[in-house]
Design a protein around this motif. Structure first.
Motif, PDB file in Angstrom:
ATOM      1  N   VAL A   1    -104.823  27.065 126.150  1.00  6.28           N
ATOM      2  CA  VAL A   1    -104.021  28.071 126.833  1.00  6.28           C
ATOM      3  C   VAL A   1    -103.814  29.237 125.879  1.00  6.28           C
ATOM      4  CG1 VAL A   1    -101.794  28.586 127.889  1.00  6.28           C
ATOM      5  CG2 VAL A   1    -102.860  26.349 128.243  1.00  6.28           C
ATOM      6  N   PHE A   2    -104.026  30.458 126.383  1.00  3.04           N
ATOM      7  CA  PHE A   2    -103.929  31.650 125.558  1.00  3.04           C
ATOM      8  C   PHE A   2    -102.678  32.445 125.900  1.00  3.04           C
ATOM      9  CE2 PHE A   2    -108.423  30.601 125.690  1.00  3.04           C
ATOM     10  CZ  PHE A   2    -108.827  30.776 124.367  1.00  3.04           C
ATOM     11  N   GLN A   3    -102.008  32.914 124.880  1.00  3.96           N
ATOM     12  CA  GLN A   3    -100.914  33.856 125.046  1.00  3.96           C
ATOM     13  C   GLN A   3    -101.441  35.238 124.682  1.00  3.96           C
ATOM     14  OE1 GLN A   3     -97.832  33.050 126.194  1.00  3.96           O
ATOM     15  NE2 GLN A   3     -98.616  30.958 126.475  1.00  3.96           N
ATOM     16  N   VAL A   4    -101.222  36.202 125.561  1.00  5.51           N
ATOM     17  CA  VAL A   4    -101.790  37.524 125.331  1.00  5.51           C
ATOM     18  C   VAL A   4    -100.692  38.581 125.311  1.00  5.51           C
ATOM     19  CG1 VAL A   4    -103.969  36.868 126.433  1.00  5.51           C
ATOM     20  CG2 VAL A   4    -102.178  37.986 127.781  1.00  5.51           C
ATOM     21  N   GLU A   5    -101.047  39.697 124.741  1.00  6.36           N
ATOM     22  CA  GLU A   5    -100.139  40.838 124.667  1.00  6.36           C
ATOM     23  C   GLU A   5    -100.863  42.053 125.212  1.00  6.36           C
ATOM     24  OE1 GLU A   5     -98.810  43.184 120.873  1.00  6.36           O
ATOM     25  OE2 GLU A   5     -97.454  41.462 121.142  1.00  6.36           O
TER      26      GLU A   5
END
Length: 381
Positions: free
Chosen positions: A259-263
């Protein structure tokens, strides 16, 4: 998406469903046989004189990784589109081919200034194309089909005719023209160079889509939104360069899936939050190097590298387009099949892309509502 009978049956299933096309260039979508015939009539030399071989040549050029080779085809297509009769024929066949692929609403873009070499005026060129579009729609209707088509008039960024093309579009806004576009080299020709033209459009309430985020990066997208007042972004793909992965982890609830957390940067956030529609052309973006920033170093770009799915999952308003059907060797149905097989989309996701495009179209509200009912009924069935 998976089916029990394979991609051929999937292709036929999707071909029959109603679709929306917003980014399709008239001079990039000729029938190979028509190009060969018209070139012979005017003595224009083509690299191949067999229609099938010519189509293969263009596809090979498109897949070569060379933008110069990709663009080679347009010298040939525009050469045969310099008379009213030829423009009319190409436009008619353009519509018929879209309808055969299940498209029920299309906006066809082209640059009238590139079709004046044999004495046509700008207005005569637009009238010829509109006559062909009307004939195509009538031909489809006679076979109990339906297709609605509008013209998008493009001004070429490298020339100095944007204000003239805006006035041309305004003269024909109630005669088939639905909006304005700028095309051509993106880097070095920002929308701010054409600010006066975009101001006129805004003042006269004619919508604009702007090629941005294809041949140049995030700042080009910003300028399209600010100086170009773009209601949509032609391609817009490189807005994904304004999205950073800040961390990733294994999600135990998803069998260890990462799972990726992006900005999101301010441009990407604006585009996403304001739901500015992205006219994405997946195959063309791979061919022209638009997605280079997302391709692992030393590897050849594939559709799997395209940020389309990331944009969709993050809530961006994306649609699917062909850009240039002849040059890229694609159809809208084929693009949907490729996305389904690459990213695992089902009919619900593919239907989303049609509704996204229709709602972002330059049709009036009532017409959009009528076509929306047709699309939803067919896809839900």
């Amino acid at each position: 998406m998976t089916t029990s009978t394979g991609s051929a049956d999937l292709h036929e299933q999707l071909r029959q469903l109603p679709k929306v096309s917003l980014h399709d260039h008239l001079d990039g979508g000729l029938r190979p046989s028509t190009l060969v015939e018209l070139a012979a009539e005017i003595g224009h030399e083509l690299p191949e004189t067999d229609p099938d071989a010519l189509a293969v040549r263009f596809r090979q050029n498109a897949n070569s990784g060379s933008l110069e080779k990709y663009l080679e085809a347009f010298a040939h297509t525009t050469a045969v589109m310099q008379t009213a009769a030829n423009l009319r024929r190409v436009a008619r066949e353009f519509v018929e081919d879209l309808a055969a692929d299940g498209v029920i609403y299309a906006e066809v873009r082209w640059a009238p200034e590139q079709h004046l070499q044999q004495g046509l005026t700008l207005d005569e060129a637009v009238e010829a194309v509109q006559a062909g579009l009307n004939e195509g729609a009538e031909s489809v209707a006679q076979k109990d089909g339906i297709i609605v088509v509008g013209q998008l008039l493009s001004a070429m960024r490298q020339s100095d005719h944007s204000e003239e093309i805006v006035e041309l579009a305004l003269r024909h806004r109630d005669k088939g023209v639905v909006g304005f576009d700028i095309a051509g080299p993106e880097a070095g020709f920002p929308p701010s160079k054409f600010a006066a033209a975009f101001t006129t459009l805004a003042t006269r309430m004619l919508p604009a889509t702007v090629h941005a985020g294809e041949g140049d990066g995030v700042e080009s997208v910003r300028d399209a939104l600010v100086s170009g007042r773009a209601q949509r972004l032609g391609h817009g793909t490189r807005v994904a360069e304004d999205i950073s992965v800040v961390e990733s982890e294994q999600d135990p609830a998803e069998d260890g899936e990462e799972v990726f957390q992006v900005e999101l940067g301010e441009v990407a956030r604006w585009v996403r939050d304001r739901q500015v529609h992205l006219e994405v052309s997946p195959t063309s973006n791979v061919q022209t190097g638009t997605i280079a920033a997302f391709v692992p170093e030393g590897e050849e770009a594939t559709l799997a590298d395209h940020p389309f799915d990331m944009l969709y999952q993050l809530g961006f308003n994306v649609g699917v387009n062909t850009d240039n059907r002849l040059v890229s060797g694609v159809t809208l149905t084929g693009e949907l099949v490729a996305l389904a097989e690459t990213f695992g989309y089902g009919l619900a996701e593919l239907a989303d892309f049609q509704i996204n495009a229709l709602e972002a179209s330059f049709l009036g509200y009532e017409e959009r509502e009528a076509l929306s009912g047709i699309i939803l009924e067919a896809w839900n069935a």
